[in-house]
Each structure stands twice: as C-alpha cells, then as structure tokens.
Design an enzyme around this catalytic site. Sequence first.
Site, PDB file in Angstrom:
ATOM      1  N   GLY A  92       0.993  -1.389   0.079  1.00  0.00           N
ATOM      2  CA  GLY A  92      -0.086   0.144   0.036  1.00  0.00           C
ATOM      3  C   GLY A  92       0.734   1.344  -0.173  1.00  0.00           C
ATOM      4  O   GLY A  92       1.840   1.358   0.664  1.00  0.00           O
ATOM      5  N   THR A  95      -1.249   6.018   4.247  1.00  0.00           N
ATOM      6  CA  THR A  95      -2.131   6.609   5.184  1.00  0.00           C
ATOM      7  C   THR A  95      -1.738   7.330   6.671  1.00  0.00           C
ATOM      8  O   THR A  95      -0.291   7.264   6.909  1.00  0.00           O
ATOM      9  CB  THR A  95      -2.402   4.761   5.462  1.00  0.00           C
ATOM     10  OG1 THR A  95      -3.798   5.376   5.874  1.00  0.00           O
ATOM     11  CG2 THR A  95      -2.269   3.756   6.310  1.00  0.00           C
ATOM     12  N   CYS A 188      -3.911   5.966   1.296  1.00  0.00           N
ATOM     13  CA  CYS A 188      -4.400   4.920  -0.047  1.00  0.00           C
ATOM     14  C   CYS A 188      -3.722   5.336  -1.893  1.00  0.00           C
ATOM     15  O   CYS A 188      -3.701   4.431  -1.717  1.00  0.00           O
ATOM     16  CB  CYS A 188      -4.938   4.104   0.486  1.00  0.00           C
ATOM     17  SG  CYS A 188      -4.775   3.305   2.483  1.00  0.00           S
TER      18      CYS A 188
END
Length: 229
Positions: A92, A95, A188
């Site tokens: 990812g 975040t 993200c």
Amino acid sequence: MVGNLIQYVITHRCSKIRYEPALRLQHKLVAKIFQNRQQSPPNGNYNHGGYLMICEHFPVYTVGIRGSKYPQREIDRLTALGAEFHHIDRGGLITFHGPGQLVVYPILDLNNFKLNTKDYVNHLEDVIIEVCKDFGSIVGSRSPHTGVWVGDDKICAMGIHCKDRVTSHGLALNCDTDLTWFSQIVPCGISDKGVTSISKLLNYRVSIDDVIPSFLKHFAMIFNCKIDN
C-alpha cells in the site's frame, strides 16, 4: 471458518504506543512464530496460530513499499503538523494512524490456518464487515481497493506483509479518529474516495474499548481460533 485444528491466538494489548516500538514488537513476535515452527512436531501439526497486537498510535503517517519514493518536502510538511513519519514494508501507499483508531497487527502462521495471502486479507475484511454490523448496523463492504468501505468512504485500511507465510502489519479501523489528519494526504493513494469512522456514522462517540470485544469475537469465529486475552 478456516483450518482443521483450532488455533490458539495470544493477544498483546499495547494501549497507546509510538510507531517504532510497536514495529519492534511486531518483529519480535514474528521471530517467535519461526521459533515455534522449529519446535513443532515432525508432522508440523501444532495449534499455536500466533498473536494479535492490539494498539492505538500517537499521530503517525506511514508509507508502504509502493510509496518508497515519497518526497522529502512532503515528509517535512507532515512532520511539521506534529506527526511521525515512517517508511515500512507493508503493502500500500500512505495512510494515517492516530488516537481513536483501533490498530490490529495479526502475527499469524498462515500454514496453520490453511490460508493463502488473498484469502487471509478477505478474512480480515470479513471480520471488519461483521464488526460494523454490531454498531448501528453499519453496512461495510469490499471494493476493488483493499480494506472495508461504507459507500465511497473507507472505514478500515489494511496493509500487510507476509514472509514465508508469516504475517505482520494489518488493519486500522476508525472508531473515534480525528479525520482531519487524512485531509493532509491522499489516503492509500485513492484520490476520489473519502474516509469515515464509526463515531461519525453514528453521530455519537464509539471508543476503541467499545469495539475491541466485537473485533475479538468475530476474529475468533471467522479464523476458527480461540483467543487468549
């Protein structure tokens, strides 16, 4: 339900913890999993499934392996807001973790659960979808993007690391999170979606402690394990 032999999973509740010591603890628990493998019976049939690290972080932005070239000027801007910043080895992009967010790092031996990594992530999503139902019948769902969503808003981010079928990193469920932290980034890397929390959806405060029993109940059911608190 997964696996044939019921697995025992031990919880480690860390309360509020900075990101770096939490990462060190993850590494120690991963090492214990590999040690357990070496000490297992010759047929490999043992029932120590692993650990659940349950914690809450001080404000921190983390970037996974897909965001390894995050610009230094952006790192400086985010840390000036009072948050830490870490590059880590999960999947990812960027975040946020912080107060009011239930962060769970399952450190599991997927061999014992008879799961591949895709099924493992699907099971994590199933757990959170069931947790959402326990709070005002919030309808959580999957999307083409990993995690759990309520409409176009992400309520739970997920990013894992898996080495030799042992997992680390995990999920972050927004319970009573200050969502303005997310406005400083593209969470993200998804620019056309938003973020939400259980408290925002219900219009009253739902704390991490309110959510943990529901999470443990559904994790035990979906992963077919017994949890040692």
